[in-house]
Design a protein around this motif. Structure first.
Motif, short mmCIF file in Angstrom:
data_model
loop_
_atom_site.label_atom_id
_atom_site.label_comp_id
_atom_site.label_asym_id
_atom_site.label_seq_id
_atom_site.Cartn_x
_atom_site.Cartn_y
_atom_site.Cartn_z
N ILE A 66 -7.05 -11.98 0.40
CA ILE A 66 -8.11 -12.56 1.23
C ILE A 66 -9.42 -11.81 0.99
N ILE A 67 -9.35 -10.48 0.94
CA ILE A 67 -10.56 -9.69 0.66
C ILE A 67 -11.16 -10.09 -0.68
N SER A 95 2.10 -8.12 3.83
CA SER A 95 0.86 -8.10 4.60
C SER A 95 -0.27 -7.48 3.79
N GLY A 96 0.03 -6.44 3.01
CA GLY A 96 -0.97 -5.83 2.13
C GLY A 96 -1.43 -6.80 1.06
N ASN A 112 -10.88 -1.93 5.75
CA ASN A 112 -9.44 -2.15 5.77
C ASN A 112 -8.69 -0.81 5.82
N LYS A 158 -6.48 0.60 9.00
CA LYS A 158 -5.04 0.86 8.84
C LYS A 158 -4.68 2.32 9.07
N THR A 189 -3.62 -9.50 2.78
CA THR A 189 -4.91 -8.91 3.16
C THR A 189 -5.79 -8.70 1.93
N ASN A 190 -5.22 -8.11 0.89
CA ASN A 190 -6.00 -7.81 -0.31
C ASN A 190 -6.46 -9.07 -1.03
#
Length: 150
Positions: free
Chosen positions: A129-130, A122-123, A24, A28, A126-127
């Motif tokens: 989901i990770i 978005s962060g 990730n 980025k 994303t985080n």
């Protein structure tokens, strides 16, 4: 409590999570992903960690796995209760991933010496989901598969 299961699950979750964090970060920024480990070390050493070398990278890796094992150990304690309420490893994984994000971002990081990363939706997505995929799912699956061992 099955210590072999906790070690196996902690190593798996910690490894998947750090690989995802590296990918990730690189995606980025295009920068060396070892910066992630220096950032983790900065929780203790502050800004000096970012200028450090291999010692800060290894310290960050050690801290990362300590945290992964703490979350794994906590999961092992609450797993039976979660299963009795939810009876669904996907739902447990989602809730635990969100829980890990909340603890890390609203308690651990703010109380540490690490600099705050600016918030973005978005962060956050994303985080989370990770954390669901790399921590929640492996822990839910392994503890369900080995539920007679705990």
């Amino acid at each position: 409590m099955n210590s072999k299961l906790i070690i196996k699950a902690g190593l798996l979750a910690g490894t998947l999570d750090i690989i995802a964090a590296f990918l990730n970060f690189y995606y980025k920024t295009g920068k060396n992903p070892t910066i992630v480990l220096k950032y983790i070390a900065s929780a203790i050493f502050g800004k000096e960690a970012m200028a450090g070398g291999i010692e800060m990278i290894l310290t960050g890796l050690l801290l990362h796995f300590i945290i992964a094992f703490i979350f794994t150990l906590f999961f092992s304690v609450i797993y039976k209760m979660l299963w009795s309420w939810l009876k669904n490893i996907i739902l447990i994984a989602i809730l635990y991933g969100i829980f890990v994000w909340i603890v890390m971002n609203l308690a651990i990081v703010p109380l540490s010496k690490a600099s705050q990363i600016p918030f973005s939706w978005s962060g956050l997505i994303t985080n989370i989901i990770i954390l669901i995929v790399c921590i929640g799912l492996p822990l839910s699956y392994l503890f369900r598969k080995n539920s007679q061992a705990i």
